[in-house]
Design an enzyme around this catalytic site. Structure first.
Site, PDB file in Angstrom:
ATOM      1  N   SER A  27      53.216  50.007  53.966  1.00 19.34           N
ATOM      2  CA  SER A  27      51.940  48.861  53.725  1.00 19.34           C
ATOM      3  C   SER A  27      50.685  49.406  53.355  1.00 19.34           C
ATOM      4  O   SER A  27      50.362  50.488  54.112  1.00 19.34           O
ATOM      5  CB  SER A  27      52.056  48.196  55.241  1.00 19.34           C
ATOM      6  OG  SER A  27      51.020  47.207  55.174  1.00 19.34           O
ATOM      7  N   GLY A  28      50.281  48.947  52.434  1.00 17.70           N
ATOM      8  CA  GLY A  28      48.975  49.436  52.117  1.00 17.70           C
ATOM      9  C   GLY A  28      49.013  50.558  50.789  1.00 17.70           C
ATOM     10  O   GLY A  28      48.038  51.121  50.481  1.00 17.70           O
ATOM     11  N   THR A  53      51.407  45.730  45.862  1.00 15.90           N
ATOM     12  CA  THR A  53      50.982  44.214  45.360  1.00 15.90           C
ATOM     13  C   THR A  53      50.039  44.265  44.050  1.00 15.90           C
ATOM     14  O   THR A  53      50.447  43.804  43.075  1.00 15.90           O
ATOM     15  CB  THR A  53      50.299  43.217  46.337  1.00 15.90           C
ATOM     16  OG1 THR A  53      51.040  43.378  47.375  1.00 15.90           O
ATOM     17  CG2 THR A  53      49.784  41.982  45.920  1.00 15.90           C
ATOM     18  N   ASN A 102      46.080  47.571  56.025  1.00 18.83           N
ATOM     19  CA  ASN A 102      45.524  46.969  54.616  1.00 18.83           C
ATOM     20  C   ASN A 102      44.759  45.816  54.872  1.00 18.83           C
ATOM     21  O   ASN A 102      45.537  44.852  55.428  1.00 18.83           O
ATOM     22  CB  ASN A 102      47.022  46.527  53.769  1.00 18.83           C
ATOM     23  CG  ASN A 102      46.890  46.214  52.506  1.00 18.83           C
ATOM     24  OD1 ASN A 102      45.675  46.106  51.875  1.00 18.83           O
ATOM     25  ND2 ASN A 102      47.974  46.045  51.771  1.00 18.83           N
ATOM     26  N   SER A 146      47.150  42.661  53.082  1.00 16.20           N
ATOM     27  CA  SER A 146      48.508  42.957  53.398  1.00 16.20           C
ATOM     28  C   SER A 146      49.304  41.615  53.224  1.00 16.20           C
ATOM     29  O   SER A 146      49.282  40.614  53.583  1.00 16.20           O
ATOM     30  CB  SER A 146      48.743  43.511  54.797  1.00 16.20           C
ATOM     31  OG  SER A 146      50.009  43.802  54.997  1.00 16.20           O
ATOM     32  N   SER A 147      50.525  42.132  52.355  1.00 12.15           N
ATOM     33  CA  SER A 147      51.456  40.998  52.068  1.00 12.15           C
ATOM     34  C   SER A 147      52.014  40.648  53.525  1.00 12.15           C
ATOM     35  O   SER A 147      53.001  41.413  53.832  1.00 12.15           O
ATOM     36  CB  SER A 147      52.443  41.067  51.022  1.00 12.15           C
ATOM     37  OG  SER A 147      51.591  41.650  50.012  1.00 12.15           O
ATOM     38  N   GLY A 153      55.704  45.947  52.824  1.00  7.32           N
ATOM     39  CA  GLY A 153      55.906  47.377  53.093  1.00  7.32           C
ATOM     40  C   GLY A 153      56.320  47.803  54.287  1.00  7.32           C
ATOM     41  O   GLY A 153      56.048  47.227  55.348  1.00  7.32           O
ATOM     42  N   GLU A 163      56.255  49.343  57.823  1.00  7.50           N
ATOM     43  CA  GLU A 163      55.192  49.552  58.923  1.00  7.50           C
ATOM     44  C   GLU A 163      55.623  49.744  60.243  1.00  7.50           C
ATOM     45  O   GLU A 163      56.586  49.263  60.623  1.00  7.50           O
ATOM     46  CB  GLU A 163      54.270  48.179  58.697  1.00  7.50           C
ATOM     47  CG  GLU A 163      54.884  46.930  59.093  1.00  7.50           C
ATOM     48  CD  GLU A 163      54.053  45.769  58.586  1.00  7.50           C
ATOM     49  OE1 GLU A 163      53.186  45.837  57.955  1.00  7.50           O
ATOM     50  OE2 GLU A 163      54.289  44.589  59.418  1.00  7.50           O
TER      51      GLU A 163
HETATM   52  N1  LIG Z   1      45.689  50.932  41.254  1.00  5.84           N
HETATM   53  C1  LIG Z   1      44.746  50.703  42.304  1.00  5.84           C
HETATM   54  N2  LIG Z   1      43.706  50.820  41.953  1.00  5.84           N
HETATM   55  C2  LIG Z   1      42.742  50.546  42.788  1.00  5.84           C
HETATM   56  N3  LIG Z   1      42.809  50.115  44.068  1.00  5.84           N
HETATM   57  C3  LIG Z   1      44.171  49.914  44.648  1.00  5.84           C
HETATM   58  C4  LIG Z   1      45.035  50.231  43.606  1.00  5.84           C
HETATM   59  N4  LIG Z   1      46.193  49.901  44.378  1.00  5.84           N
HETATM   60  C5  LIG Z   1      45.926  49.422  45.457  1.00  5.84           C
HETATM   61  N5  LIG Z   1      44.719  49.744  45.588  1.00  5.84           N
HETATM   62  C6  LIG Z   1      43.878  49.216  46.795  1.00  5.84           C
HETATM   63  O1  LIG Z   1      44.858  49.231  47.937  1.00  5.84           O
HETATM   64  C7  LIG Z   1      44.547  47.880  48.664  1.00  5.84           C
HETATM   65  C8  LIG Z   1      46.351  48.036  49.139  1.00  5.84           C
HETATM   66  O2  LIG Z   1      47.152  47.560  48.105  1.00  5.84           O
HETATM   67  P1  LIG Z   1      48.272  46.736  48.320  1.00  5.84           P
HETATM   68  O3  LIG Z   1      47.638  45.160  48.691  1.00  5.84           O
HETATM   69  O4  LIG Z   1      48.895  46.411  46.945  1.00  5.84           O
HETATM   70  O5  LIG Z   1      49.149  47.212  49.166  1.00  5.84           O
HETATM   71  P2  LIG Z   1      50.685  46.773  49.417  1.00  5.84           P
HETATM   72  O6  LIG Z   1      51.403  47.971  49.100  1.00  5.84           O
HETATM   73  O7  LIG Z   1      51.116  45.471  48.777  1.00  5.84           O
HETATM   74  O8  LIG Z   1      50.579  46.444  51.216  1.00  5.84           O
HETATM   75  P3  LIG Z   1      51.501  45.524  52.010  1.00  5.84           P
HETATM   76  O9  LIG Z   1      52.641  45.958  52.161  1.00  5.84           O
HETATM   77  O10 LIG Z   1      50.682  45.728  53.321  1.00  5.84           O
HETATM   78  O11 LIG Z   1      51.161  44.460  51.219  1.00  5.84           O
HETATM   79  C9  LIG Z   1      44.300  47.075  47.666  1.00  5.84           C
HETATM   80  O12 LIG Z   1      43.700  45.921  48.185  1.00  5.84           O
HETATM   81  C10 LIG Z   1      43.620  47.717  46.907  1.00  5.84           C
HETATM   82  O13 LIG Z   1      42.233  47.756  47.416  1.00  5.84           O
HETATM   83 MG   LIG Z   2      51.196  43.736  49.300  1.00 12.49          MG
END
Ligand SMILES: Nc1ncnc2c1ncn2[C@@H]1O[C@H](COP(=O)(O)OP(=O)(O)OP(=O)(O)O)[C@@H](O)[C@H]1O
Ligand SMILES: [Mg+2]
Length: 1008
Positions: A120-121, A125, A170, A173-174, A403, A405
């Site tokens: 997660s994070g 996404t 996050n 977070s999804s 993700g 967690e």
């Molecule tokens: N390529 C990137 N460039 C800039 N910031 C990023 C990038 N990827 C992720 N982030 C930052 O990290 C944060 C978390 O990313 P994201 O929501 O994609 O995580 P996730 O893996 O989907 O988590 P979860 O499993 O909780 O959904 C985003 O809100 C953003 O601020």
């Molecule tokens: Mg996500």
């Protein structure tokens, strides 16, 4: 959230960013890392990360380290460069893998899936959005395609608003799993898509840990809705007024809820939601919040049993079913929340619920409404983006799931989420580590096995005969079930399993671990040990809503809310237990796995560099653990030892056999060379195909034009000839007519067929034109055609086009502006169009003749006789006698002596017996001496045989002419008479002679 790749602000930065692989830091592809160890791998990732190189390859697997800041590497220019560049000549980038997948889908016709994994994070996404935006940017830009792309892209903000929340790991977070199939046609243009969602963490609706938030939509609604909207939804802007949102400050750095609310509404409109649908969605969302505000209080019951009632409904339900937010009566909700009805043997037993039970029901209802609403949302989006045409489609699936967690307190939701991540890890292991090595063994290739951790054992612990199955059994078992009984069952089944731990199994192994509470069990996942609290597993897995609550919701007048609870319809009530949440999730995950296996996988492995969501921080230990559990080192080893490029034999043969005999059956050059040759050959073949096609198209076009030209000229010539022939025919007819007329007129003894006065030759066009002039509807009459009248008509009147408005206007205009009916008036309006000149002339003539006829018809017999006499006079004297001209206006009176009135002529009158023609005074000229004197005549005029001149009674020279039936011959010589009315005298004599003897008077007229 990242800005779209077209963002202009990133352009300047993009100029600095050099995508060439030569400008890279460390090693771009870990396969080239030397020496290869966990330490060197880690330091390579660190070095690159600190130089803002967040992407690194292992072959064609992309490792992405979350930068937690905006990097200038997602601009339109970068999209352009990766679109045209070579995978290995460019720096590692997520765009490169997206390009690889997309071009493989388009050119090799292989369905693709992009598996994005990480905890997660870690940035899954964001990575999925980057892939989608890249594909959207590189595929074509027609209006239809743009609409589809927009709809697909706009599904993200909507689903994120309802399915994402801030967690301690996050901020976005999804809290649901999403797999999106984007479908393309054979040209690689997107046609639409299909979204599948996986188990939403609905418990968050009613409860979240401190420093986390509920789903974004609630905060967005409160921050972004206008005052009237909030009033309509009966909500307070301050989050602290709503029980489910908690007391903490809901603001998140870098996230503007009000702006996002607007963006979500816009996105819904782009997807195709109607205004009514958006409003209903918001109303149901508000209902969930309002349920959290309901306060229950204990009530006294005579039986001493616990009972409860709603304390504060605050008018949002309404006392009348039509009033309130959802059109549901308060009493119905109160009854559903505060009591339970059990049916036993056709008897209904109503039991009051305690306050705690009431709250439990309320929360269950809120969770249910929200998760059903989320499912509806996905279905509704699918309705808009789904492809309807039945053509064969290529599919690119993008998986962005919650993700892995580990929280302080992990419940059923975390268990499900982590199980899903285990399955994804299993796919990765199977496809990148296990199957490849097995293939080398199978094919007898010399191979040193690379050991790796196969997590099938953990998957088995959970699914096949594992924890989820036992949980289902426990849920369905009759009798009392609780977390303790469930835990006991687990201990019994997996007490000795190496990936399972509980207080009991530890004590069996003589281990003392106080960190594991007695109500918990621990699973050693591939990504770490997670301690799950068994409390709540049974309830969450059963996921049952009291039927009374579903029925209450079904009674609401709110269309959307009611549609979410079809099970509340008493007619559809079923006693069958619905499948458990765990069972459903397992089934849907297995379907997903099958789907993924059937496609060509592309991996993006996301790594989280620190726990603080801070840019530029690289926590070695955190990354090391992820590198370990993701099996990156093993992945590099297999990649390194194995072939850099592998392809099944058959597709390879299919792909390259079009090359020359030099490449068949063996090829010793490099694959890139082969690929390059193939590319050139494909271009050549494309040119040949284009050439042939263009030639064919031009030939077809030419043939078509030629045929058309022949057809047109044939018709034109035919038409011209027909016209010419008709012209000639008309001319011949005309000549014939004149010739025959002339002949007939010239034939001796034939009376000249002059038309009677006022009757012109009945011309067909006259009748048509006349009808039109009268204002009758002017229509094409077949009788005219049959009657042969047609060729004589002006050409414009031949055809049905005579109905043309011009003609009609002309005729109607004539009708209203006919000249006066005075015979002497020969005026006539001019023809408005040249083609009407002849017809107009003809009409003028007809009109004049008609006018004359009318005039004639109204004449009395006497007048008519007088006119005829005048006409006769004109025939006799016109142009022969000077006196004739002045005499024309003088009327012929016949009786100039008052024969009628004078009694002295009575005798004469009696003798005339009404046949008196003329009575006048003349003077006889004595031929001997030339004297003139009034005379009395006794003899008839010798030139007028049968006409007797009767002498008057008196001697004043008056004489009369009377017609006689029988003449008395005998010439007495010439009589010279002088009369003042000589024209009339001679004319009448002539007429009488003609009438009686049919012989004209032999006249010699001279002016002397
Ligand atoms: N390529 C990137 N460039 C800039 N910031 C990023 C990038 N990827 C992720 N982030 C930052 O990290 C944060 C978390 O990313 P994201 O929501 O994609 O995580 P996730 O893996 O989907 O988590 P979860 O499993 O909780 O959904 C985003 O809100 C953003 O601020
Ligand atoms: Mg996500």
């Amino acid at each position: 959230m990242l800005p779209p790749p077209t963002c202009a602000g990133a352009r300047a930065g993009a100029m600095e960013a050099n995508p060439s692989v030569l400008a890279t830091v460390g090693v771009g592809d870990l396969v080239l890392l030397d020496p290869l160890s966990e330490e060197s791998l880690l330091s390579n990732l660190r070095e690159r990360f600190l130089h803002k190189e967040i992407y690194t390859y292992i072959g064609n697997v992309v490792i992405s380290v979350n930068p937690y800041r905006q990097l200038p590497i997602y601009s339109a220019e970068m999209v352009e460069q990766y679109c045209n560049g070579n995978f290995y000549a460019m720096k590692p980038h997520i765009y490169a893998i997206a390009e690889d997948a997309y071009s493989s889908l388009r050119d090799r016709n292989r369905d693709q899936c992009i598996l994005i994994t990480g905890e997660s994070g870690a940035g899954k996404t964001e990575a999925s959005k980057l892939v989608m935006s890249y594909v959207a940017a590189v595929c074509s830009k027609g209006a239809d395609v743009t609409k589809v792309k927009e709809q697909l892209l706009q599904s993200n903000p909507v689903l994120e608003a309802f399915g994402n929340a801030k967690t301690i790991r996050n901020n976005n977070s999804s809290r649901f799993g999403k797999y999106m199939d984007v479908e393309f046609d054979f040209k690689g243009e997107p046609l639409g898509g299909l979204i599948s969602n996986y188990l939403l963490e609905k418990s968050r609706v009613v409860w979240h840990v401190k420093n986390e938030r509920n789903f974004h939509i609630f905060y967005q609604l409160l921050a972004g809705a206008s005052d009237p909207l909030l009033k309509r939804l009966k909500l307070q802007r301050d989050c602290r007024h709503h029980g489910y949102l908690g007391d903490e400050n809901p603001r998140l750095p870098g996230m503007d809820d009000a702006t996002n609310f607007q963006a979500v509404q816009d996105a819904m409109r782009i997807i195709g939601f109607s205004e009514a649908e958006v409003m209903q969605l918001l109303e149901v969302t508000a209902v969930v919040l309002k349920l959290g505000d309901l306060q229950l209080s204990g009530q006294f019951q005579a039986s001493g049993m616990d009972a409860c009632g709603i304390q504060n409904i605050q008018g949002w339900m309404g006392r009348h079913p039509r009033i309130g937010l959802i059109g549901l009566q308060e009493s119905i909700l109160e009854q559903a929340l505060c009591s339970r009805t059990v049916e036993a043997k056709q008897e209904k037993v109503v039991t009051a619920l305690s306050v705690a039970q009431g709250y439990f029901g309320r929360d269950a209802l809120a969770k249910n409404i929200y998760s059903r609403l989320f499912d509806w949302l996905v279905t509704r989006i699918n309705e808009s983006i789904q492809v309807t045409a039945g053509e064969r489609r290529k599919v690119m699936g993008v998986l962005d799931i919650y993700g892995f967690e580990i929280f302080q307190d992990n419940s059923f939701e975390q268990f499900i989420i982590n199980y899903c991540n285990e399955k994804l890890q299993q796919i990765f292991i199977l496809m990148t580590l296990k199957e490849e090595q097995e293939e080398y063994f199978r094919e007898g290739i010399k191979w040193t096995p690379v050991t790796f951790f196969d997590n099938s054992i953990i998957c088995d612990l959970i699914e096949s005969g594992g924890i989820l199955v036992l949980l289902d059994e426990e849920c369905l078992r009759p009798g009392t079930v609780s977390a303790a009984t469930f835990l006991a069952k687990l201990d019994q089944a997996f007490g000795s399993h190496e990936h399972y731990e509980s207080r009991k199994s530890q004590s069996d192994r003589h281990i003392t671990d106080t960190s594991l509470p007695s109500t918990c069990f621990r699973v050693h996942h591939y990504a770490g040990k997670v301690t799950y609290n068994a409390t709540g597993f049974i309830e969450k897995n059963t996921d049952r809503l009291y039927r009374g609550l579903a029925q209450a919701m079904w009674q609401a007048k709110h269309t959307l809310l009611r549609s979410l609870f079809p099970d509340g319809d008493p007619k559809k009530a079923s006693l069958k237990m619905p499948p458990t949440a765990g069972f459903q999730f397992k089934a849907s995950i297995n379907t997903l796995m099958k789907n993924l296996y059937s496609k060509n996988p592309n991996y993006i492995r996301c790594i989280k560099p620190n726990e603080n969501q801070a840019p530029g921080q690289f926590t070695d230990e955190l990354v090391r653990s992820q590198v370990r559990y993701l099996g990156l080192l093993e992945n590099v080893r297999v990649r390194r030892a194995g072939y850099a490029y592998r392809q099944p034999y058959q597709p390879c043969l299919e792909r390259y056999r079009l090359l020359s005999t030099h490449t068949w059956p063996r090829w010793t050059g490099t694959l890139f060379n082969l690929e390059e040759r193939r590319r050139r050959r494909v271009e050549e073949l494309a040119t040949v195909i284009q050439k042939t096609y263009r030639g064919w198209r031009c030939r077809t076009q030419y043939q078509l034009m030629r045929k058309s030209q022949i057809l047109i000229s044939a018709w034109f010539r035919g038409h011209a000839q027909k016209k010419r022939y008709q012209h000639m025919k008309r001319a011949a007819l005309l000549i014939q007519t004149y010739a025959r007329g002339w002949k007939v007129r010239r034939a001796p003894g034939q009376p000249v067929p002059t038309p009677a006065l006022g009757q012109s030759r009945p011309l067909p066009q006259a009748s048509v034109a006349h009808a039109c002039a009268r204002g009758d509807s002017c229509e094409f009459r077949p009788s005219l055609v049959r009657g042969g009248a047609l060729p004589l008509l002006p050409p414009v009147l031949h055809s049905p086009f005579s109905l043309s408005p011009k003609l009609q206007k002309f005729f109607l205009g004539l009708k209203n502006n006919l000249p006066p009916l005075t015979v002497s008036d020969r005026s006539w309006p001019p023809a408005p169009y040249r083609f009407l000149t002849n017809a107009n002339q003809e009409l003028k003539t007809i009109f004049y003749h008609w006018k004359c006829k009318k005039y004639r018809d109204q004449l009395s017999l006497e007048k008519r006789a007088a006119m005829q006499t005048k006409l006769c006079a004109s025939e006799l004297f016109k142009g022969k006698k000077t006196r004739y001209g002045p005499s024309v206006p003088e009327p012929f009176q016949g009786d100039y002596v008052g024969l009628q009135k004078n009694p002295k002529y009575q005798k004469l009158q009696a003798a005339a017996r009404g046949k008196l023609v003329l009575a006048d005074t003349v003077r006889k000229v004595n031929q001997a001496n030339g004297k003139v004197r009034p005379c009395r005549l006794h003899t008839p005029i010798p030139e007028l045989p049968g006409v007797l001149a009767v002498p008057a009674q008196d001697a004043d020279g008056t004489w009369c002419l009377l017609p006689q039936q029988t003449g008395t011959g005998g010439a007495k010589g010439d009589v010279l008479l002088v009369s003042d009315h000589v024209i009339e005298v001679v004319t009448r004599v002539h007429q009488v002679l003609l009438e009686t003897t049919q012989q004209a008077l032999n006249l010699q007229i001279a002016d002397q």
